[in-house]
Enzyme design. Structure first.
Site, mmCIF file in Angstrom:
data_model
loop_
_atom_site.group_PDB
_atom_site.id
_atom_site.type_symbol
_atom_site.label_atom_id
_atom_site.label_comp_id
_atom_site.label_asym_id
_atom_site.label_seq_id
_atom_site.Cartn_x
_atom_site.Cartn_y
_atom_site.Cartn_z
ATOM 1 C CG ASP A 1 12.614 24.159 -3.526
ATOM 2 O OD1 ASP A 1 11.709 23.329 -3.580
ATOM 3 O OD2 ASP A 1 12.465 25.383 -3.712
ATOM 4 C CE1 TYR B 1 13.188 31.871 3.387
ATOM 5 C CE2 TYR B 1 13.398 29.481 3.212
ATOM 6 C CZ TYR B 1 13.165 30.715 2.629
ATOM 7 O OH TYR B 1 12.917 30.790 1.297
ATOM 8 N NE ARG C 1 -7.158 1.026 11.049
ATOM 9 C CZ ARG C 1 -5.949 0.801 10.539
ATOM 10 N NH1 ARG C 1 -5.055 1.767 10.574
ATOM 11 N NH2 ARG C 1 -5.620 -0.343 10.014
ATOM 12 N NE ARG D 1 -2.823 -8.046 7.781
ATOM 13 C CZ ARG D 1 -3.533 -8.356 8.863
ATOM 14 N NH1 ARG D 1 -4.252 -9.462 8.884
ATOM 15 N NH2 ARG D 1 -3.534 -7.557 9.910
ATOM 16 C CB CYS E 1 14.778 25.765 2.425
ATOM 17 S SG CYS E 1 16.076 26.596 3.359
ATOM 18 C CG HIS F 1 -4.280 -4.249 11.575
ATOM 19 N ND1 HIS F 1 -3.107 -4.848 11.162
ATOM 20 C CD2 HIS F 1 -4.048 -2.910 11.519
ATOM 21 C CE1 HIS F 1 -2.212 -3.906 10.869
ATOM 22 N NE2 HIS F 1 -2.762 -2.734 11.085
ATOM 23 C CE LYS G 1 -0.350 -0.122 4.989
ATOM 24 N NZ LYS G 1 -1.043 -0.788 6.090
HETATM 25 C C1 LIG Z 1 -0.228 -1.764 6.639
HETATM 26 C C2 LIG Z 1 -0.823 -3.018 7.108
HETATM 27 C C3 LIG Z 1 -0.020 -4.140 7.372
HETATM 28 C C4 LIG Z 1 1.482 -4.094 7.302
HETATM 29 O O1 LIG Z 1 1.976 -3.395 8.420
HETATM 30 P P1 LIG Z 1 3.548 -3.347 8.735
HETATM 31 O O2 LIG Z 1 3.600 -2.826 10.113
HETATM 32 O O3 LIG Z 1 4.148 -2.409 7.759
HETATM 33 O O4 LIG Z 1 4.052 -4.727 8.584
HETATM 34 C C5 LIG Z 1 -0.641 -5.311 7.709
HETATM 35 N N1 LIG Z 1 -2.001 -5.373 7.817
HETATM 36 C C6 LIG Z 1 -2.788 -4.320 7.595
HETATM 37 C C7 LIG Z 1 -4.265 -4.453 7.729
HETATM 38 C C8 LIG Z 1 -2.237 -3.099 7.247
HETATM 39 O O5 LIG Z 1 -3.030 -2.049 7.023
#
Ligand SMILES: *Cc1c(COP(=O)(O)O)cnc(C)c1O
Length: 379
Positions: free
Chosen positions: A322, A273, A145, A230, A320, A174, A47
């Site tokens: 750039d 700056y 969530r 994951r 800055c 998650h 992602k």
């Molecule tokens: C982003 C995400 C992951 C991966 O998370 P990491 O901490 O980068 O390994 C796994 N599961 C879900 C649902 C996520 O949104």
């Protein structure tokens, strides 16, 4: 006509796809070593433009390395992976916006269903397309969530399970605190998920597989590996702080630039700056063409450093839009010298974890925010 040749700016993010593939394989080998029978598979998380590394190239490289399931945040990201030629299954983690559900069918994407409303919308779209859709069911075990509440499934699930065009492929949850060894929520979520799996069975649901572990959970607790894991961050060669791992990983991205100009300052003069840096003695500074528009955090000024000529040079003054200034007094720096923000030079390394720590952030943010103006150069 032909006035502007193709050019690459001095500031580049070098992305080593060989290292990426080797990280992917190292994770698989680790899982196999720790669990020789029933070894979990991997869902490769790409992602947010593959954590800033470039989703098209990263997606294809992972597929090349054997990945059969990638995951991204939304339908648009899934469509981009398909446009890049990725043929592996693609799981969409995020909430689905009802307006673009056609993308699921056009691009052969696997949705996550995380609410009764989403279930109805996907069912309706599938019926309209006269197709069956395989989906992953998301359970909220305490992060609050997305996801069906773990304690309410008897009420919310039966309608979903009856949906004519929807096939339950997998169930997942998650973790909110997998990277925090001091938090008890991780274990509570793990236990709630175990209970959910029993409840699902009692309700007649038969997901083909289960998954829960992000990178931190992969590193921390084999009990939550289930049938697939994951990892995101680990793929890119970064271990979630404060955890350590024995998996043979290396950082995939190097962020580097070149000195544009070198100049002398007299004692008492200021740079940048806000005139935040005052030279206490004769000082040599170098100007580097990367700033906050490229994703460098303002808080690096006065705190962070870069690698140049085999040494660490402090970032001074202010970041800055750039450019930045670095103190190269005594380093004999000249225009064209390589400047490393993230990566190795002459035996020293600044990694995303260190940069994150310097500015009070997290390594996920460091790599994700590497700006679109910075060219990704693939090796
Ligand atoms: C982003 C995400 C992951 C991966 O998370 P990491 O901490 O980068 O390994 C796994 N599961 C879900 C649902 C996520 O949104």
């Amino acid at each position: 006509m032909g006035i502007v040749a193709e050019r690459v700016r001095p500031t580049v993010a070098r992305v080593d796809l060989g290292v990426l593939k080797s990280n992917y394989r190292a994770i698989r080998e680790h899982l196999k070593r720790e669990r020789p029978t029933g070894t979990p598979g991997v869902i490769a998380v790409v992602k947010a433009n593959a954590y800033g590394h470039g989703a098209a190239q990263v997606g294809r490289a992972l597929e090349d390395a054997g990945a059969d399931l990638l995951a991204c945040a939304d339908i648009e990201e899934g469509a981009a992976l398909r446009a890049a030629g990725v043929r592996a299954d693609i799981l969409i983690f995020g909430a689905l916006s009802v307006s673009d559900l056609d993308g699921l069918f056009d691009c052969r994407l696997t949705p996550t269903i995380s609410s009764p409303g989403a279930a109805r919308a996907v069912q309706a779209a599938a019926a309209r397309h006269k197709q069956r859709v395989r989906y992953h069911l998301k359970i909220d075990t305490g992060m609050n969530r997305l996801g069906f509440r773990a304690d309410n499934l008897r009420r919310t699930l039966p309608e979903l399970l009856r949906s004519e065009n929807l096939d339950l492929e997998a169930v997942f949850t998650h973790f909110a605190t997998a990277d925090d060894p001091a938090s008890s929520l991780f274990d509570e979520q793990r236990q709630r998920f175990d209970k959910v799996l029993a409840d699902l069975h009692a309700l007649g649901a038969r997901p083909r597989y289960r998954h829960a572990a992000n990178s931190a959970a992969v590193v921390r607790d084999p009990r939550v590996w289930f049938d697939r894991v994951r990892p995101g961050l680990l793929l890119y060669g970064i271990v979630p702080p404060p955890l350590q791992s024995t998996i043979a990983l290396a950082p995939v991205m190097t962020l580097a630039s070149r000195v544009t100009a070198v100049k002398g300052m007299r004692a008492g003069e200021v740079t940048g700056y806000g005139a935040r840096f005052t030279a206490k003695k004769p000082t040599t500074i170098a100007i580097v063409p990367a700033g906050y528009a490229d994703g460098l955090d303002l808080r690096l000024a006065g705190r962070g450093a870069v690698l140049i000529r085999g040494r660490r040079a402090p970032i001074i003054g202010s970041v800055c839009m750039d450019m930045i200034m670095i103190d190269v007094t005594g380093l004999d720096a000249s225009p064209g010298d390589e400047v490393v923000f993230i990566g190795r030079q002459s035996g020293d390394t600044i990694d995303a974890r260190e940069m994150a720590e310097t500015i009070g952030s997290i390594p996920w943010e460091i790599v994700c925010r590497v700006g679109t103006r910075i060219e990704r150069v693939y090796a």
